[in-house]
Design a protein around this motif. Sequence first.
Motif, mmCIF file in Angstrom:
data_model
loop_
_atom_site.group_PDB
_atom_site.id
_atom_site.type_symbol
_atom_site.label_atom_id
_atom_site.label_comp_id
_atom_site.label_asym_id
_atom_site.label_seq_id
_atom_site.Cartn_x
_atom_site.Cartn_y
_atom_site.Cartn_z
ATOM 1 N N LEU A 1 0.804 -1.218 0.000
ATOM 2 C CA LEU A 1 0.000 0.000 0.000
ATOM 3 C C LEU A 1 0.839 1.271 0.000
ATOM 4 O O LEU A 1 0.393 2.320 -0.474
ATOM 5 N N ARG A 2 2.041 1.194 0.522
ATOM 6 C CA ARG A 2 2.908 2.384 0.559
ATOM 7 C C ARG A 2 3.266 2.876 -0.849
ATOM 8 O O ARG A 2 3.666 4.030 -1.024
ATOM 9 N N ASN A 3 3.160 2.007 -1.844
ATOM 10 C CA ASN A 3 3.634 2.339 -3.191
ATOM 11 C C ASN A 3 2.519 2.421 -4.229
ATOM 12 O O ASN A 3 2.786 2.379 -5.426
ATOM 13 N N VAL A 4 1.290 2.544 -3.799
ATOM 14 C CA VAL A 4 0.171 2.610 -4.740
ATOM 15 C C VAL A 4 0.056 4.015 -5.318
ATOM 16 O O VAL A 4 -0.027 5.003 -4.578
ATOM 17 N N ALA A 5 0.025 4.109 -6.633
ATOM 18 C CA ALA A 5 -0.071 5.408 -7.306
ATOM 19 C C ALA A 5 -1.397 6.087 -6.975
ATOM 20 O O ALA A 5 -2.458 5.457 -7.013
ATOM 21 N N GLY A 6 -1.316 7.372 -6.634
ATOM 22 C CA GLY A 6 -2.517 8.149 -6.387
ATOM 23 C C GLY A 6 -3.120 7.977 -5.010
ATOM 24 O O GLY A 6 -4.153 8.581 -4.709
ATOM 25 N N LEU A 7 -2.492 7.180 -4.150
ATOM 26 C CA LEU A 7 -3.008 6.939 -2.804
ATOM 27 C C LEU A 7 -2.365 7.928 -1.830
ATOM 28 O O LEU A 7 -1.163 7.907 -1.603
ATOM 29 N N GLN A 8 -3.170 8.810 -1.259
ATOM 30 C CA GLN A 8 -2.671 9.855 -0.369
ATOM 31 C C GLN A 8 -2.552 9.400 1.082
ATOM 32 O O GLN A 8 -1.674 9.848 1.819
ATOM 33 N N PHE A 9 -3.461 8.533 1.503
ATOM 34 C CA PHE A 9 -3.573 8.171 2.918
ATOM 35 C C PHE A 9 -4.328 6.851 2.984
ATOM 36 O O PHE A 9 -5.226 6.599 2.179
ATOM 37 N N TYR A 10 -3.957 5.996 3.925
ATOM 38 C CA TYR A 10 -4.701 4.742 4.093
ATOM 39 C C TYR A 10 -4.579 4.261 5.532
ATOM 40 O O TYR A 10 -3.648 4.616 6.259
ATOM 41 N N LYS A 11 -5.535 3.430 5.917
ATOM 42 C CA LYS A 11 -5.491 2.787 7.221
ATOM 43 C C LYS A 11 -6.051 1.365 7.093
ATOM 44 O O LYS A 11 -7.129 1.155 6.544
ATOM 45 N N LEU A 12 -5.273 0.409 7.584
ATOM 46 C CA LEU A 12 -5.730 -0.967 7.719
ATOM 47 C C LEU A 12 -6.427 -1.083 9.065
ATOM 48 O O LEU A 12 -5.861 -0.719 10.095
ATOM 49 N N LEU A 13 -7.654 -1.576 9.059
ATOM 50 C CA LEU A 13 -8.484 -1.511 10.247
ATOM 51 C C LEU A 13 -9.083 -2.866 10.617
ATOM 52 O O LEU A 13 -9.564 -3.599 9.755
ATOM 53 N N GLY A 14 -9.029 -3.163 11.908
ATOM 54 C CA GLY A 14 -9.788 -4.281 12.427
ATOM 55 C C GLY A 14 -11.172 -3.803 12.796
ATOM 56 O O GLY A 14 -11.533 -2.644 12.551
ATOM 57 N N SER A 15 -11.975 -4.670 13.397
ATOM 58 C CA SER A 15 -13.325 -4.254 13.777
ATOM 59 C C SER A 15 -13.698 -4.832 15.136
ATOM 60 O O SER A 15 -13.072 -5.777 15.620
ATOM 61 N N GLY A 16 -14.726 -4.234 15.731
ATOM 62 C CA GLY A 16 -15.219 -4.707 17.015
ATOM 63 C C GLY A 16 -16.517 -5.473 16.847
ATOM 64 O O GLY A 16 -17.178 -5.408 15.812
ATOM 65 N N LYS A 17 -16.877 -6.204 17.858
ATOM 66 C CA LYS A 17 -18.119 -6.965 17.825
ATOM 67 C C LYS A 17 -19.318 -6.025 17.760
ATOM 68 O O LYS A 17 -19.205 -4.828 18.010
ATOM 69 N N ALA A 18 -20.468 -6.570 17.426
ATOM 70 C CA ALA A 18 -21.689 -5.774 17.254
ATOM 71 C C ALA A 18 -21.992 -4.962 18.510
ATOM 72 O O ALA A 18 -21.735 -5.403 19.629
#
Length: 233
Positions: free
Chosen positions: A33-50
């Motif tokens: 993801l660090r080298n994707v053209a046109g990508l300014q910002f990103y976050k890999l995210l986990g999730s919580g239970k309902a």
Amino acid sequence: MAKQISTLTFFKYQSLKNKVWAFGMMQFAHAHLRNVAGLQFYKLLGSGKAGFDPRPDWSVYALLQVWDDETAADTFFENSKLVERYKQRSTEQYTLYLKNKIARGKWAGQTPFVPHKDLSETIPQIAVITRATIKTKFLRKFWKYVPTSQEPLWKNDGLLFTKGIGEVPISQMATFSLWKDQEALDTYAYQSKEHIKAIGETRRLNWYKEELFSRFQPYRSIGSWEGVAPIDF
């Protein structure tokens, strides 16, 4: 004219093997993801239970991305080998394309979202991302109060979809919610006494190290969630 758009993709996993793989990609996907053209910002995210339970939901992960423009996003989703690997491992994927309407605060010291100048007057739905880093001394008090503050959320018929997401369980949390229209969101945000009290507690105790609040216009989607698309464009 600002052309920046954001995408938020949810992935669902079933088998233990694929859940372990998804957890590992929280670390290993950065190299791509660090080298994707046109990508300014990103976050890999986990999730919580309902119900915004702080315990992790190991079956759902998310990827938030901010792009120079829609073309850059399309190129990634159509050609990326990383995306293909995620698709092969997950049982369901849902991507929303978003134009920012307003953003306040910072995320990891950055201000990633720029308001888009070309918003449609024919799309009533609205998406919200809130994110905060909670001060350690307030963690117990914060999570104890969450069920009360979120109670009116589940009674609002205008809520189309919501999920708790975050980079680090317990302390770095975000929420994503998708609403039928502005009126439904405002009813929850400004008319529910529980949520108003939560805002007051936040200001009184100052329990965040960092916080961000942003609203978006969703205008396109790919895939489904629980077998349906929360918005049919």
